[in-house]
Write an enzyme that holds these catalytic residues in place. Sequence first.
Site, PDB file in Angstrom:
ATOM      1  CG  HIS A 100     -26.447  -2.648  -3.552  1.00  0.00           C
ATOM      2  ND1 HIS A 100     -26.881  -2.056  -2.364  1.00  0.00           N
ATOM      3  CD2 HIS A 100     -25.321  -1.813  -4.011  1.00  0.00           C
ATOM      4  CE1 HIS A 100     -26.186  -0.702  -2.288  1.00  0.00           C
ATOM      5  NE2 HIS A 100     -25.671  -0.701  -3.306  1.00  0.00           N
TER       6      HIS A 100
ATOM      7  CG  ASP B 157     -18.432  -1.343  -7.789  1.00  0.00           C
ATOM      8  OD1 ASP B 157     -18.825  -1.791  -6.813  1.00  0.00           O
ATOM      9  OD2 ASP B 157     -17.905  -0.360  -8.305  1.00  0.00           O
TER      10      ASP B 157
HETATM   11  C1  SDX Z   1     -20.775  -1.038  -3.876  1.00  0.00           C
HETATM   12  O1  SDX Z   1     -23.657   0.213   0.264  1.00  0.00           O
HETATM   13  C2  SDX Z   1     -23.304   0.766  -0.996  1.00  0.00           C
HETATM   14  O2  SDX Z   1     -24.303   1.689  -1.056  1.00  0.00           O
HETATM   15  C3  SDX Z   1     -22.238   0.421  -1.692  1.00  0.00           C
HETATM   16  C4  SDX Z   1     -22.066   1.004  -3.229  1.00  0.00           C
HETATM   17  C5  SDX Z   1     -22.048   2.500  -3.135  1.00  0.00           C
HETATM   18  O3  SDX Z   1     -22.439   3.164  -3.992  1.00  0.00           O
HETATM   19  O4  SDX Z   1     -21.335   2.906  -2.179  1.00  0.00           O
HETATM   20  O5  SDX Z   1     -23.359   0.727  -3.960  1.00  0.00           O
HETATM   21  C6  SDX Z   1     -20.662   0.413  -3.857  1.00  0.00           C
HETATM   22  O6  SDX Z   1     -20.035  -1.546  -2.720  1.00  0.00           O
HETATM   23  C7  SDX Z   1     -21.436  -1.865  -4.375  1.00  0.00           C
HETATM   24  C8  SDX Z   1     -21.257  -3.372  -3.942  1.00  0.00           C
HETATM   25  C9  SDX Z   1     -19.709  -3.730  -4.534  1.00  0.00           C
HETATM   26  N1  SDX Z   1     -19.631  -5.290  -3.796  1.00  0.00           N
HETATM   27  C10 SDX Z   1     -19.528  -6.468  -4.783  1.00  0.00           C
HETATM   28  O7  SDX Z   1     -19.959  -6.525  -5.996  1.00  0.00           O
HETATM   29  C11 SDX Z   1     -19.165  -7.606  -4.083  1.00  0.00           C
HETATM   30  C12 SDX Z   1     -19.756  -8.829  -4.417  1.00  0.00           C
HETATM   31  N2  SDX Z   1     -21.288  -8.690  -3.567  1.00  0.00           N
HETATM   32  C13 SDX Z   1     -21.438  -9.162  -2.585  1.00  0.00           C
HETATM   33  O8  SDX Z   1     -20.117  -9.349  -1.687  1.00  0.00           O
HETATM   34  C14 SDX Z   1     -22.468  -8.811  -1.544  1.00  0.00           C
HETATM   35  O9  SDX Z   1     -23.549  -8.698  -2.215  1.00  0.00           O
HETATM   36  C15 SDX Z   1     -22.492  -7.462  -0.832  1.00  0.00           C
HETATM   37  C16 SDX Z   1     -21.109  -7.352  -0.039  1.00  0.00           C
HETATM   38  C17 SDX Z   1     -22.500  -6.478  -1.969  1.00  0.00           C
HETATM   39  C18 SDX Z   1     -24.064  -7.288  -0.187  1.00  0.00           C
HETATM   40  O10 SDX Z   1     -23.644  -8.146   0.949  1.00  0.00           O
HETATM   41  P1  SDX Z   1     -24.870  -8.476   2.063  1.00  0.00           P
HETATM   42  O11 SDX Z   1     -25.876  -7.317   1.712  1.00  0.00           O
HETATM   43  O12 SDX Z   1     -24.098  -8.711   3.313  1.00  0.00           O
HETATM   44  O13 SDX Z   1     -25.395  -9.827   1.420  1.00  0.00           O
HETATM   45  P2  SDX Z   1     -25.019 -11.131   2.273  1.00  0.00           P
HETATM   46  O14 SDX Z   1     -23.624 -11.316   2.050  1.00  0.00           O
HETATM   47  O15 SDX Z   1     -25.852 -11.490   3.458  1.00  0.00           O
HETATM   48  O16 SDX Z   1     -25.686 -11.902   0.857  1.00  0.00           O
HETATM   49  C19 SDX Z   1     -26.957 -12.629   1.003  1.00  0.00           C
HETATM   50  C20 SDX Z   1     -26.838 -13.754   0.229  1.00  0.00           C
HETATM   51  C21 SDX Z   1     -25.837 -14.977   0.878  1.00  0.00           C
HETATM   52  O17 SDX Z   1     -26.273 -16.242   0.447  1.00  0.00           O
HETATM   53  P3  SDX Z   1     -27.050 -17.010   1.506  1.00  0.00           P
HETATM   54  O18 SDX Z   1     -26.159 -17.178   2.874  1.00  0.00           O
HETATM   55  O19 SDX Z   1     -28.229 -16.378   1.965  1.00  0.00           O
HETATM   56  O20 SDX Z   1     -27.198 -18.463   1.157  1.00  0.00           O
HETATM   57  O21 SDX Z   1     -26.639 -13.605  -1.212  1.00  0.00           O
HETATM   58  C22 SDX Z   1     -25.410 -14.504  -1.478  1.00  0.00           C
HETATM   59  C23 SDX Z   1     -24.835 -14.538   0.037  1.00  0.00           C
HETATM   60  O22 SDX Z   1     -23.834 -15.569  -0.118  1.00  0.00           O
HETATM   61  N3  SDX Z   1     -24.378 -13.369  -2.327  1.00  0.00           N
HETATM   62  C24 SDX Z   1     -23.992 -14.000  -3.179  1.00  0.00           C
HETATM   63  C25 SDX Z   1     -23.291 -12.516  -3.702  1.00  0.00           C
HETATM   64  N4  SDX Z   1     -23.613 -11.581  -3.006  1.00  0.00           N
HETATM   65  C26 SDX Z   1     -24.491 -12.030  -2.041  1.00  0.00           C
HETATM   66  N5  SDX Z   1     -23.742 -14.904  -3.908  1.00  0.00           N
HETATM   67  C27 SDX Z   1     -22.609 -15.012  -5.035  1.00  0.00           C
HETATM   68  N6  SDX Z   1     -22.057 -13.953  -5.379  1.00  0.00           N
HETATM   69  C28 SDX Z   1     -22.345 -12.574  -4.911  1.00  0.00           C
HETATM   70  N7  SDX Z   1     -21.772 -11.388  -5.542  1.00  0.00           N
END
Ligand code: SDX
Length: 430
Positions: A307, A364
């Site tokens: 998140h 989710d």
């Molecule tokens: C919602 O913003 C809100 O409030 C949203 C929400 C709401 O109520 O409106 O809460 C609803 O959208 C919840 C999120 C639902 N999405 C997912 O579940 C999709 C999977 N999650 C990711 O794609 C990710 O965690 C996000 C998009 C939710 C957040 O992404 P960020 O904050 O941009 O973080 P990032 O992509 O920069 O990740 C940081 C690190 C990275 O690794 P490094 O480059 O540091 O090595 O964490 C890793 C990412 O690759 N990472 C994951 C991961 N999420 C982040 N690795 C594997 N699986 C994951 N799910």
Amino acid sequence: MSKKATLEVNGKKVEFPVVTGTEKEVAIDIKTLRSATGGIITLDSGFKNTGACESAITFLDGEKGILRYRGYSIEELAEKAHFLEVVYLLIFGDLPTQEQLDKFDSDIKENCIVDDDVKKILDAFPRSAHPMGVLSSLTSALTAFYPSSVDITSEEDMYNSIVHILGKFPVLVAWTMRKKQGLPLDYGDEELGYVENVMKMMFHLPNKKYVQNQVLVEALDKLLILHAEHEQNCSTSTVRIVGSSRAGLFASLASGISALWGPLHGGANQAVLEMLEAIKADGGDTKKYMAKAKDKNDPFRLMGFGHRVYKNFDPRAKIIKVAADEVLEDLGIEDPVLDIAKGLEQEALKDPYFVERKLYPNVDFYSGVIYRALGLPVEMFTVMFALGRLPGWIAQWKEMRLNKEPIGRPRQLYTGKTYREFVKIKKRGE
Ligand code: SDX
């Protein structure tokens, strides 16, 4: 906390006011940055460090896993309130008295009728159309049938537009699903409560007496409360910026639905179920999928994990996980994907990759288990997220308008070609 922040750039010191919110959050107000520095701007891809506005609606502490709507904790609201009360709280700022709630409910019911010509638009969609695309289109189309919702200049206009969309949106949600199923479209029963009627509009069959399942009604009511608001997330920021151009409420909401559709945002609840089903079909090999999620060369992510703000447990995920267990037990359903989800969670909580990046289950991760127990097709999961988030979008849009926020128009840092002269086509490629 000091009242000023000083930036030194090009040998010049510039001061900016430091502002503190009611929960002691601190921000540097940089509205004078460009003029004070001769054109320098900040750069913050994804707005990870940038506040877009001041807001009095929702407080989120991602480190402590705190979520409050207008000061009330999500835990208390999920346990003690009903969705329509929370809708009123978010939009008007306080929990309603019984009299206020009754009038609100009655005004919404008075405005639930959707112009029958909207069905012609619905008919034009192929049954294969994703319901989020249909819902966004129908919501935008409402502007054509109710043009007064565009130019909102008074509190009365605002209220009327709000009860119009709160009345019509659940109907569009139900019609979107039933159209795909080839079932007749109707308005349910005005004697029923808001969430009960959503269930009836969605699930009643023309040849059978509809029997409410109170366990499912309460589960959906709780899910809608948990999805109702979440400060400046992607879709809410979209609703605010579209509304800042003075586009109407329905058009702004339609844009929010489109933003929510993405699998990184609200579309994640559909992606989670599809992921869990894939793991189940693959023999339940969670370790293989954990490895894929950590592999930088593999685009696979553990959907429902991570998140932007919560670097601790998403408080909503905790509540939904318990509710999922309760619903399945009450209904006597064994859903293997819930066990797979719990297995993934347990493994991730011990895995350095997830622990170091503070990746926890988000809202989710478990919601799809309940939506499936409700009998919803997986493509409708994000539509239910939109139904829940509607009051949050409305509340934020209303606040943006009442605060007379300027049109949203971010700057950029240009990194393209510098000036070059036009070349006639005959000379190109020489
Ligand atoms: C919602 O913003 C809100 O409030 C949203 C929400 C709401 O109520 O409106 O809460 C609803 O959208 C919840 C999120 C639902 N999405 C997912 O579940 C999709 C999977 N999650 C990711 O794609 C990710 O965690 C996000 C998009 C939710 C957040 O992404 P960020 O904050 O941009 O973080 P990032 O992509 O920069 O990740 C940081 C690190 C990275 O690794 P490094 O480059 O540091 O090595 O964490 C890793 C990412 O690759 N990472 C994951 C991961 N999420 C982040 N690795 C594997 N699986 C994951 N799910």
